[in-house]
Motif scaffolding. Structure first.
Motif, PDB file in Angstrom:
ATOM      1  N   ARG A 155       9.654 -10.407   9.015  1.00 25.26           N
ATOM      2  CA  ARG A 155       8.473 -10.056   8.296  1.00 25.26           C
ATOM      3  C   ARG A 155       7.435 -11.054   8.210  1.00 25.26           C
ATOM      4  O   ARG A 155       7.658 -12.240   8.063  1.00 25.26           O
ATOM      5  CB  ARG A 155       8.923  -9.954   6.580  1.00 25.26           C
ATOM      6  N   VAL A 156       6.097 -10.422   8.542  1.00 29.16           N
ATOM      7  CA  VAL A 156       4.993 -11.592   8.534  1.00 29.16           C
ATOM      8  C   VAL A 156       4.575 -11.859   7.084  1.00 29.16           C
ATOM      9  O   VAL A 156       4.471 -11.106   6.377  1.00 29.16           O
ATOM     10  CB  VAL A 156       3.940 -10.605   9.150  1.00 29.16           C
ATOM     11  N   ALA A 181       8.858 -14.549   8.816  1.00 27.75           N
ATOM     12  CA  ALA A 181      10.252 -14.910   8.129  1.00 27.75           C
ATOM     13  C   ALA A 181      11.291 -14.228   8.810  1.00 27.75           C
ATOM     14  O   ALA A 181      11.215 -12.966   8.790  1.00 27.75           O
ATOM     15  CB  ALA A 181      10.189 -14.837   6.638  1.00 27.75           C
ATOM     16  N   THR A 182      12.019 -15.004   9.303  1.00 25.73           N
ATOM     17  CA  THR A 182      13.361 -14.320  10.249  1.00 25.73           C
ATOM     18  C   THR A 182      14.657 -14.680   9.380  1.00 25.73           C
ATOM     19  O   THR A 182      14.896 -15.514   8.653  1.00 25.73           O
ATOM     20  CB  THR A 182      13.392 -14.914  11.517  1.00 25.73           C
ATOM     21  N   GLY A 183      15.629 -13.976   9.965  1.00 32.86           N
ATOM     22  CA  GLY A 183      16.918 -13.952   9.267  1.00 32.86           C
ATOM     23  C   GLY A 183      17.088 -13.760   7.807  1.00 32.86           C
ATOM     24  O   GLY A 183      16.019 -13.038   7.339  1.00 32.86           O
ATOM     25  N   HIS A 184      18.396 -13.784   7.294  1.00 34.95           N
ATOM     26  CA  HIS A 184      18.496 -13.323   5.958  1.00 34.95           C
ATOM     27  C   HIS A 184      17.865 -13.898   4.927  1.00 34.95           C
ATOM     28  O   HIS A 184      17.817 -15.258   5.151  1.00 34.95           O
ATOM     29  CB  HIS A 184      19.925 -12.713   5.644  1.00 34.95           C
ATOM     30  N   TYR A 185      17.649 -13.600   3.900  1.00 30.90           N
ATOM     31  CA  TYR A 185      17.159 -14.364   2.749  1.00 30.90           C
ATOM     32  C   TYR A 185      18.146 -14.689   1.695  1.00 30.90           C
ATOM     33  O   TYR A 185      19.282 -14.305   1.684  1.00 30.90           O
ATOM     34  CB  TYR A 185      16.141 -13.596   1.656  1.00 30.90           C
ATOM     35  N   TYR A 186      17.904 -15.964   1.140  1.00 31.96           N
ATOM     36  CA  TYR A 186      18.783 -16.658   0.218  1.00 31.96           C
ATOM     37  C   TYR A 186      17.958 -17.191  -0.973  1.00 31.96           C
ATOM     38  O   TYR A 186      16.878 -17.106  -0.954  1.00 31.96           O
ATOM     39  CB  TYR A 186      19.625 -17.662   0.833  1.00 31.96           C
ATOM     40  N   LEU A 187      18.708 -17.742  -2.103  1.00 26.06           N
ATOM     41  CA  LEU A 187      18.200 -18.260  -3.182  1.00 26.06           C
ATOM     42  C   LEU A 187      18.207 -19.674  -3.145  1.00 26.06           C
ATOM     43  O   LEU A 187      19.380 -20.195  -3.022  1.00 26.06           O
ATOM     44  CB  LEU A 187      18.718 -17.637  -4.623  1.00 26.06           C
ATOM     45  N   ARG A 188      17.162 -20.552  -3.082  1.00 21.34           N
ATOM     46  CA  ARG A 188      17.149 -21.833  -3.431  1.00 21.34           C
ATOM     47  C   ARG A 188      17.141 -22.343  -4.775  1.00 21.34           C
ATOM     48  O   ARG A 188      16.173 -22.115  -5.365  1.00 21.34           O
ATOM     49  CB  ARG A 188      16.283 -22.622  -2.495  1.00 21.34           C
ATOM     50  N   GLY A 225      20.027 -12.634 -12.317  1.00 19.47           N
ATOM     51  CA  GLY A 225      19.182 -11.223 -12.890  1.00 19.47           C
ATOM     52  C   GLY A 225      18.688 -10.329 -12.220  1.00 19.47           C
ATOM     53  O   GLY A 225      18.518 -10.546 -11.084  1.00 19.47           O
ATOM     54  N   THR A 226      18.076  -9.337 -13.087  1.00 20.10           N
ATOM     55  CA  THR A 226      17.475  -8.547 -12.413  1.00 20.10           C
ATOM     56  C   THR A 226      16.016  -8.998 -11.735  1.00 20.10           C
ATOM     57  O   THR A 226      15.679 -10.152 -12.096  1.00 20.10           O
ATOM     58  CB  THR A 226      16.716  -7.291 -13.353  1.00 20.10           C
ATOM     59  N   ARG A 227      15.316  -8.309 -10.872  1.00 17.15           N
ATOM     60  CA  ARG A 227      14.271  -8.906  -9.973  1.00 17.15           C
ATOM     61  C   ARG A 227      13.143  -9.199 -11.082  1.00 17.15           C
ATOM     62  O   ARG A 227      12.754  -8.450 -12.050  1.00 17.15           O
ATOM     63  CB  ARG A 227      13.920  -7.668  -9.077  1.00 17.15           C
ATOM     64  N   GLY A 228      12.810 -10.252 -10.827  1.00 16.83           N
ATOM     65  CA  GLY A 228      11.416 -10.857 -11.800  1.00 16.83           C
ATOM     66  C   GLY A 228      12.240 -12.192 -12.498  1.00 16.83           C
ATOM     67  O   GLY A 228      13.108 -12.670 -12.134  1.00 16.83           O
ATOM     68  N   ASP A 249      14.235  -7.308   0.432  1.00 18.05           N
ATOM     69  CA  ASP A 249      12.999  -6.733   0.053  1.00 18.05           C
ATOM     70  C   ASP A 249      12.241  -7.642  -1.120  1.00 18.05           C
ATOM     71  O   ASP A 249      11.103  -7.388  -1.746  1.00 18.05           O
ATOM     72  CB  ASP A 249      13.135  -5.371  -0.725  1.00 18.05           C
ATOM     73  N   TYR A 250      12.600  -9.018  -1.372  1.00 18.15           N
ATOM     74  CA  TYR A 250      11.976  -9.649  -2.319  1.00 18.15           C
ATOM     75  C   TYR A 250      10.895 -10.346  -1.307  1.00 18.15           C
ATOM     76  O   TYR A 250      10.764 -10.638  -0.167  1.00 18.15           O
ATOM     77  CB  TYR A 250      13.065 -10.855  -2.754  1.00 18.15           C
ATOM     78  N   PHE A 251       9.874 -10.918  -2.118  1.00 19.01           N
ATOM     79  CA  PHE A 251       8.950 -11.734  -1.674  1.00 19.01           C
ATOM     80  C   PHE A 251       9.356 -13.342  -1.478  1.00 19.01           C
ATOM     81  O   PHE A 251      10.354 -13.662  -2.227  1.00 19.01           O
ATOM     82  CB  PHE A 251       7.776 -11.923  -2.550  1.00 19.01           C
ATOM     83  N   VAL A 252       9.146 -13.778  -0.044  1.00 15.41           N
ATOM     84  CA  VAL A 252       9.478 -15.165  -0.072  1.00 15.41           C
ATOM     85  C   VAL A 252       8.887 -16.176  -1.003  1.00 15.41           C
ATOM     86  O   VAL A 252       7.405 -15.926  -1.332  1.00 15.41           O
ATOM     87  CB  VAL A 252       9.147 -15.567   1.428  1.00 15.41           C
TER      88      VAL A 252
END
Length: 340
Positions: free
Chosen positions: A167-168, A189-196, A216-219, A263-266
């Motif tokens: 995703r650009v 942004a390449t590859g899968h996303y994760y939480l830091r 939690g739910t998104r947000g 589908d989250y924002f980076v």
């Protein structure tokens, strides 16, 4: 008539008490150990963020993506044009045409030398010179065609390609701007996303790889691990994939793998509950608690009979697949709880 109504009411009350007592069950309140959860902020990050850079310098003629666009490896992101390349191609064509004329002349000279040598009116050296001249011109034509191929390749490199699928994130250039070779056209942004996660240093000993966390739910909504009104299904589970060994500015860094966050924002933040220790609690089933005029009660069986005890409740949790409510005050270990 009044006496009969009073008698009926008394019989109904006695029947109700008898029914409740017959259906009631006992639960022995025991101290159990639960995992202590702490809510922290997790920031969505991409495993890799790669830049798409310009391969030639020139003017940005066209941009085919924008922030948030999904691209595949090899897709054209932008078109860069260098007007000098067209002039270089014309010069290369003219040079090749001139060399081809020399090539025809060298072939003619070689044929003439071969005919004269066959008649015996010229020396072998003249034929050798004609062959060498033809070879020189052939090599010059090949070199000129190779130079033209290099120019064409440079023109094709005006198409800035996506280095990977993703995703650009940003597009820092605009159509009409002039850029140099190697400048950044887009970040992908390449590859899968994760939480830091960034945790206080005091929790470093409790954070281990493979531990389960609740997202939690998104947000910025609180994960409903300790909510009495929200179901647990509203939360999602994740697993601590990596704990970094270096503590920086009193913070421990950990990465959490969570399914379906593509589908989250980076750099988007969300609340995460992480295990930071264990504690002993006294808990009862949710059906054992009844609320009257804003006060929570639990019915306890004693040697003198049943009595309602006012309690202060904590959060909800699961113990061996059963839902429990923590009792902060009002009960002791071993109390017999009457369940409806």
């Amino acid at each position: 008539m009044l006496k009969s109504r009073v008698a009926a009411s008394v019989l109904l009350a006695v029947a109700t008490v008898f029914w409740d007592a017959a259906d009631a069950a006992e639960f022995i309140a025991r101290t159990t150990t639960v995992t202590e959860m702490k809510a922290v902020f997790g920031q969505v990050a991409s495993r890799n963020v790669v830049p798409s850079r310009a391969r030639i310098g020139g003017t940005v003629r066209e941009i085919r993506v924008s922030e948030g666009s999904e691209v595949k490896e090899g897709d054209v992101i932008a078109v860069i044009v260098d007007d000098k390349i067209a002039l270089e191609l014309q010069a290369a064509d003219s040079k090749i045409n001139a060399l081809k004329s020399q090539l025809e002349n060298a072939r003619t000279e070689l044929e003439r030398a071969q005919q004269l040598l066959a008649r015996g009116v010229t020396a072998q050296s003249r034929l050798d010179v004609a062959k060498m001249a033809l070879d020189v011109v052939l090599n010059q034509v090949a070199a000129a065609e190779a130079e033209k191929a290099v120019i064409k390749q440079r023109a094709r490199e005006g198409d800035t390609l996506a280095p990977a699928t993703g995703r650009v994130l940003t597009v820092p250039v605009t159509p009409g701007s002039v850029i140099l070779p190697g400048e950044e056209v887009a970040r992908i942004a390449t590859g899968h996303y994760y939480l830091r996660l960034s945790l206080p240093e005091r929790h470093a000993a409790e954070i281990v790889e493979g531990g389960t966390v609740v997202v939690g739910t998104r947000g910025l909504a609180q994960p409903p691990m300790e909510s009495r009104s929200e179901p647990k299904a509203a939360a999602r589970e994740g697993h601590i994939a990596k704990v970094y060994p270096e503590i920086s500015n009193g913070r421990v860094i950990a990465d959490v793998e969570v399914a379906e966050i593509g589908d989250y924002f980076v750099n988007e933040r969300t609340l995460v509950s992480i295990p930071v220790g264990k504690r002993s609690v006294l808990a009862v089933p949710p059906e054992a608690v009844k609320t009257l005029h804003g006060v929570d009660y639990v019915r306890v069986a004693t040697s003198d009979g049943e009595m309602d005890v006012a309690v202060i409740l904590g959060g909800q949790f699961e113990d061996k697949g059963e839902r429990r409510i923590e009792i902060l005050t009002g009960l002791r270990d071993g109390d017999r709880i009457i369940l409806p």
